[in-house]
Motif scaffolding. Structure first.
Motif, PDB file in Angstrom:
ATOM      1  N   LEU A 152     -14.711   4.833   2.355  1.00  0.00           N
ATOM      2  CA  LEU A 152     -13.733   3.904   1.780  1.00  0.00           C
ATOM      3  C   LEU A 152     -13.604   2.661   2.654  1.00  0.00           C
ATOM      4  CD1 LEU A 152     -12.144   4.212  -0.719  1.00  0.00           C
ATOM      5  CD2 LEU A 152     -10.255   5.126   0.590  1.00  0.00           C
TER       6      LEU A 152
ATOM      7  N   LYS B  30     -18.731  -8.872   2.898  1.00  0.00           N
ATOM      8  CA  LYS B  30     -17.793  -7.937   3.528  1.00  0.00           C
ATOM      9  C   LYS B  30     -16.885  -8.663   4.514  1.00  0.00           C
ATOM     10  CE  LYS B  30     -20.076  -3.581   2.817  1.00  0.00           C
ATOM     11  NZ  LYS B  30     -20.697  -2.393   3.375  1.00  0.00           N
TER      12      LYS B  30
ATOM     13  N   ALA C 188     -15.333   2.598  -5.090  1.00  0.00           N
ATOM     14  CA  ALA C 188     -15.076   3.043  -3.730  1.00  0.00           C
ATOM     15  C   ALA C 188     -13.765   3.807  -3.762  1.00  0.00           C
ATOM     16  CB  ALA C 188     -14.979   1.854  -2.803  1.00  0.00           C
ATOM     17  N   GLY C 189     -13.776   4.992  -3.219  1.00  0.00           N
ATOM     18  CA  GLY C 189     -12.539   5.749  -3.188  1.00  0.00           C
ATOM     19  C   GLY C 189     -12.319   6.592  -4.424  1.00  0.00           C
TER      20      GLY C 189
ATOM     21  N   LEU D 149      -0.378   3.696  -2.509  1.00  0.00           N
ATOM     22  CA  LEU D 149      -1.598   4.381  -2.067  1.00  0.00           C
ATOM     23  C   LEU D 149      -1.227   5.573  -1.184  1.00  0.00           C
ATOM     24  CD1 LEU D 149      -4.668   4.618  -1.661  1.00  0.00           C
ATOM     25  CD2 LEU D 149      -4.453   3.035   0.237  1.00  0.00           C
TER      26      LEU D 149
ATOM     27  N   SER E 100     -14.246 -10.405   2.415  1.00  0.00           N
ATOM     28  CA  SER E 100     -13.214  -9.528   1.865  1.00  0.00           C
ATOM     29  C   SER E 100     -12.447  -8.750   2.929  1.00  0.00           C
ATOM     30  CB  SER E 100     -13.818  -8.577   0.832  1.00  0.00           C
ATOM     31  OG  SER E 100     -15.024  -8.068   1.267  1.00  0.00           O
ATOM     32  N   GLY E 101     -12.730  -9.014   4.205  1.00  0.00           N
ATOM     33  CA  GLY E 101     -11.893  -8.453   5.262  1.00  0.00           C
ATOM     34  C   GLY E 101     -12.317  -7.085   5.743  1.00  0.00           C
ATOM     35  N   ILE E 102     -13.440  -6.579   5.260  1.00  0.00           N
ATOM     36  CA  ILE E 102     -13.886  -5.262   5.704  1.00  0.00           C
ATOM     37  C   ILE E 102     -14.448  -5.358   7.121  1.00  0.00           C
ATOM     38  CG2 ILE E 102     -15.470  -3.361   5.215  1.00  0.00           C
ATOM     39  CD1 ILE E 102     -15.318  -4.265   2.250  1.00  0.00           C
ATOM     40  N   TYR E 103     -15.237  -6.388   7.366  1.00  0.00           N
ATOM     41  CA  TYR E 103     -15.703  -6.660   8.732  1.00  0.00           C
ATOM     42  C   TYR E 103     -14.899  -7.814   9.313  1.00  0.00           C
ATOM     43  CZ  TYR E 103     -20.110  -4.135   7.861  1.00  0.00           C
ATOM     44  OH  TYR E 103     -21.058  -3.194   7.586  1.00  0.00           O
ATOM     45  N   LYS E 104     -14.685  -7.728  10.622  1.00  0.00           N
ATOM     46  CA  LYS E 104     -14.171  -8.885  11.349  1.00  0.00           C
ATOM     47  C   LYS E 104     -15.373  -9.588  11.952  1.00  0.00           C
ATOM     48  CE  LYS E 104      -9.717  -9.449  11.405  1.00  0.00           C
ATOM     49  NZ  LYS E 104      -8.738  -8.454  11.836  1.00  0.00           N
TER      50      LYS E 104
ATOM     51  N   SER F 243      -4.555   2.215  -6.609  1.00  0.00           N
ATOM     52  CA  SER F 243      -3.708   2.120  -5.415  1.00  0.00           C
ATOM     53  C   SER F 243      -4.532   1.713  -4.207  1.00  0.00           C
ATOM     54  CB  SER F 243      -2.967   3.433  -5.165  1.00  0.00           C
ATOM     55  OG  SER F 243      -3.872   4.473  -4.911  1.00  0.00           O
ATOM     56  N   VAL F 244      -5.818   2.089  -4.178  1.00  0.00           N
ATOM     57  CA  VAL F 244      -6.692   1.640  -3.091  1.00  0.00           C
ATOM     58  C   VAL F 244      -6.785   0.117  -3.109  1.00  0.00           C
ATOM     59  CG1 VAL F 244      -9.105   1.537  -2.364  1.00  0.00           C
ATOM     60  CG2 VAL F 244      -8.057   3.733  -2.823  1.00  0.00           C
ATOM     61  N   LEU F 245      -6.816  -0.448  -4.316  1.00  0.00           N
ATOM     62  CA  LEU F 245      -6.893  -1.899  -4.433  1.00  0.00           C
ATOM     63  C   LEU F 245      -5.535  -2.567  -4.248  1.00  0.00           C
ATOM     64  CD1 LEU F 245      -9.332  -2.113  -7.465  1.00  0.00           C
ATOM     65  CD2 LEU F 245      -9.866  -2.510  -5.082  1.00  0.00           C
ATOM     66  N   GLY F 246      -4.519  -1.739  -3.998  1.00  0.00           N
ATOM     67  CA  GLY F 246      -3.204  -2.299  -3.693  1.00  0.00           C
ATOM     68  C   GLY F 246      -2.332  -2.560  -4.907  1.00  0.00           C
TER      69      GLY F 246
ATOM     70  N   GLU G 197     -18.641  -2.419  -3.956  1.00  0.00           N
ATOM     71  CA  GLU G 197     -19.254  -1.214  -4.468  1.00  0.00           C
ATOM     72  C   GLU G 197     -18.223  -0.606  -5.384  1.00  0.00           C
ATOM     73  OE1 GLU G 197     -21.678   1.429  -1.795  1.00  0.00           O
ATOM     74  OE2 GLU G 197     -21.348  -0.322  -0.543  1.00  0.00           O
TER      75      GLU G 197
ATOM     76  N   PHE H  77     -24.317  -7.122  15.473  1.00  0.00           N
ATOM     77  CA  PHE H  77     -24.248  -5.664  15.473  1.00  0.00           C
ATOM     78  C   PHE H  77     -24.926  -5.143  16.719  1.00  0.00           C
ATOM     79  CE2 PHE H  77     -23.995  -6.308  10.806  1.00  0.00           C
ATOM     80  CZ  PHE H  77     -22.805  -5.662  10.609  1.00  0.00           C
TER      81      PHE H  77
ATOM     82  N   TYR I  61       0.809  -1.218   0.000  1.00  0.00           N
ATOM     83  CA  TYR I  61       0.000   0.000   0.000  1.00  0.00           C
ATOM     84  C   TYR I  61       0.841   1.266   0.000  1.00  0.00           C
ATOM     85  CZ  TYR I  61      -4.162  -2.785   0.466  1.00  0.00           C
ATOM     86  OH  TYR I  61      -5.178  -3.666   0.215  1.00  0.00           O
TER      87      TYR I  61
ATOM     88  N   MET J 243     -22.100 -12.755  13.053  1.00  0.00           N
ATOM     89  CA  MET J 243     -21.830 -11.323  13.077  1.00  0.00           C
ATOM     90  C   MET J 243     -22.926 -10.657  13.888  1.00  0.00           C
ATOM     91  SD  MET J 243     -19.631  -9.246  11.844  1.00  0.00           S
ATOM     92  CE  MET J 243     -19.486  -7.505  12.155  1.00  0.00           C
TER      93      MET J 243
END
Lengths: 265, 244
Positions: A99, B72, B99-100, A13, B75-79, B116-119, B96, B14, A10, B12
């Protein structure tokens, strides 16, 4: 090792975000990045005018052996850097919520990016320091080559503090308002617009000053830039302790909470 | 064959605060009045899915049943609150698109930013830049700020960037609903290409046709639990019937 690999991944980024910030900050301004030099200069003129005209204290007072201009500017450079880095970082994670909710990104990128962006700004404002040094006839010392040392100490401290603040801001937005007041108090608590000499008759205040990390960074910076002195081992150890102490606290707070960020956004 | 994704006992939870507590003052007052009541909401409970390498896996269910939450988590956005997810390989999430994206920047700048957001590295984007632009077919709008784009155009750019790499796992969340039919066909073709190259694909869609056509296996999720899991056509038929 794994952390290191994701950081490499990253890295681009990070530089991209810094580039965007610079672009956005100076969009539609004619002088652009020159403002990073002009801003501290103009502030310095205002303060010098206030102190010399209003209080009639002339160029040197309170036992200062350098002109007030450069005394103020050196202090303000470090203070402005830390205060800008931390206060912009503070909102960074929260503002990136769109994001963070959509893609996986290591979240520490955001406060780190703001700190580095402020760092770049600060490097430009060093030009102002050099200019004023030339015009007010301050001697250039060889110790100037040590300038990166206090700047690095301040950077590490800012990163630690930014981690802590940006993590807490996600949960309590109040901190933003509180921190503005805190920063003003912090400026007055540090010898930036007044000479340290006036505290000599106040041992208690002098004692308290030792716990102010900003004081140590500012004095270190002045020593190498305008006093031509090399800070001793003890000064270095104090700065290192503050910087890495803050970094460790910040990293721990951030790491413990980062998985919950997304639920509070 | 090895599993691309292993989802074990994932739940999960909430905290749905009845009132949003946003300030310390409110928090302290509520704390002492013992009003800090949270309604716990189980978005997902005890999900177990193994997805094989190279498989095209579909998730179906009504709105709010937890499909997107599951994506999510993968893909690692939520634990996940409990349980674990093991992912073997790189993920390209098309959750989505865009994003970014910074709408003030041009498409050209956004391709680099979003990449770059996607690495991706700069070098990699440089290499693939023409390919991305060709796929979007938006050559003449490349230097227009993206705020002037239509949502279909934004989706094109987003899809092109996200699928430029050959990921091990591709996650697709109802993104094919935007764009004109030609572009939808193009997207489907690109997904088919990726699939034939051994990429695992996880798709969420409300279009039963699409799911039946594309997927090997399907999980039907109902209020956070797996109702059924099995062959795509069988499950889809049952799901379509249940709605009637």
């Amino acid at each position: 090792m794994k952390y290191f690999q994701t950081f490499i991944k990253y890295k681009y980024l990070l530089s991209n975000l810094i580039g965007r910030d610079i672009k956005v900050k100076y969009r539609r301004s004619i002088l652009g990045i020159l403002w990073s030099v002009l801003n501290p200069l103009l502030m310095m003129l205002v303060l010098s005018a206030v102190f010399s005209a209003l209080f009639g204290m002339g160029g040197r007072f309170g036992g200062l052996n350098v002109p007030f201009n450069i005394y103020y500017l050196t202090g303000a450079t470090i203070y402005n850097f830390i205060s800008e880095a931390t206060s912009t970082s503070m909102m960074s994670v929260y503002s990136a919520s769109q994001l963070i909710k959509k893609v996986y990104i290591p979240k520490y990128i955001f406060p780190l990016e703001k700190c580095l962006f402020s760092f770049v700004n600060m490097l430009f404002s060093l030009i102002a320091v050099f200019l004023v040094m030339i015009f007010s006839g301050v001697d250039f010392h060889l110790t100037m080559f040590l300038m990166p040392v206090p700047i690095l100490y301040a950077l590490i401290f800012s990163i630690g503090m930014s981690f802590m603040l940006s993590a807490l801001t996600v949960f309590f937005r109040d901190i933003i308002h509180l921190y503005g007041v805190f920063l003003t108090a912090w400026m007055y608590a540090t010898p930036i617009i007044y000479p340290i000499g006036i505290l000599e008759s106040r041992p208690k205040l002098m004692f308290l000053m030792k716990f102010n990390p900003m004081f140590h960074y500012v004095e270190y910076f002045r020593s190498v830039t305008i006093y031509g002195a090399i800070p001793n081992l003890k000064d270095n150890l104090i700065c290192l302790a503050f910087s890495f102490g803050m970094l460790i606290i910040g990293v721990l707070i951030f790491k413990n909470r980062q998985d919950k960020f997304v639920l509070y956004m | 064959m090895a599993n691309a994704v292993e989802i074990k006992n994932v739940s999960m939870r909430f905290n749905m605060a009845k009132e949003k507590v946003d300030s310390i003052k409110e928090y302290i007052i509520k704390f002492f009045k013992r009003q800090l009541l949270f309604e716990e909401f189980m978005a997902l409970s005890d999900i177990n899915i193994d997805i094989e390498q190279g498989e095209v896996f579909g998730l179906i269910g009504l709105n709010g049943c937890g499909k997107s939450t599951l994506l999510k988590i993968i893909s690692g956005i939520y634990k996940p609150s409990t349980g674990s997810v093991k992912v073997n390989g790189t993920i390209a999430p098309l959750i989505e698109l865009g994003a970014g994206f910074d709408m003030d920047l041009t498409a050209r700048e956004n391709i680099y930013l979003n990449g770059s957001v996607l690495g991706y590295s700069k070098q990699y984007i440089d290499e693939k830049f023409d390919e991305i632009v060709d796929f979007t077919e938006l050559h003449q709008f490349l230097d227009v700020p993206m705020k002037n784009y239509s949502s279909g155009m934004v989706a094109r750019v987003g899809f092109a960037i996200a699928t430029i790499t050959k990921p091990d796992i591709l996650i697709v969340d109802e993104i094919l609903a935007v764009g004109d039919f030609l572009f939808q066909e193009k997207c489907e073709k690109r997904i088919n290409e990726l699939m034939s190259g051994g990429t695992t694909v996880i798709i969420v869609s409300h279009s039963i046709d699409q799911i039946t056509r594309l997927c090997d296996r399907v999980a039907w999720i109902e209020s956070g639990k797996i109702k059924m899991i099995g062959k795509a056509d069988e499950i889809c038929a049952l799901y379509a019937n249940s709605a009637k």
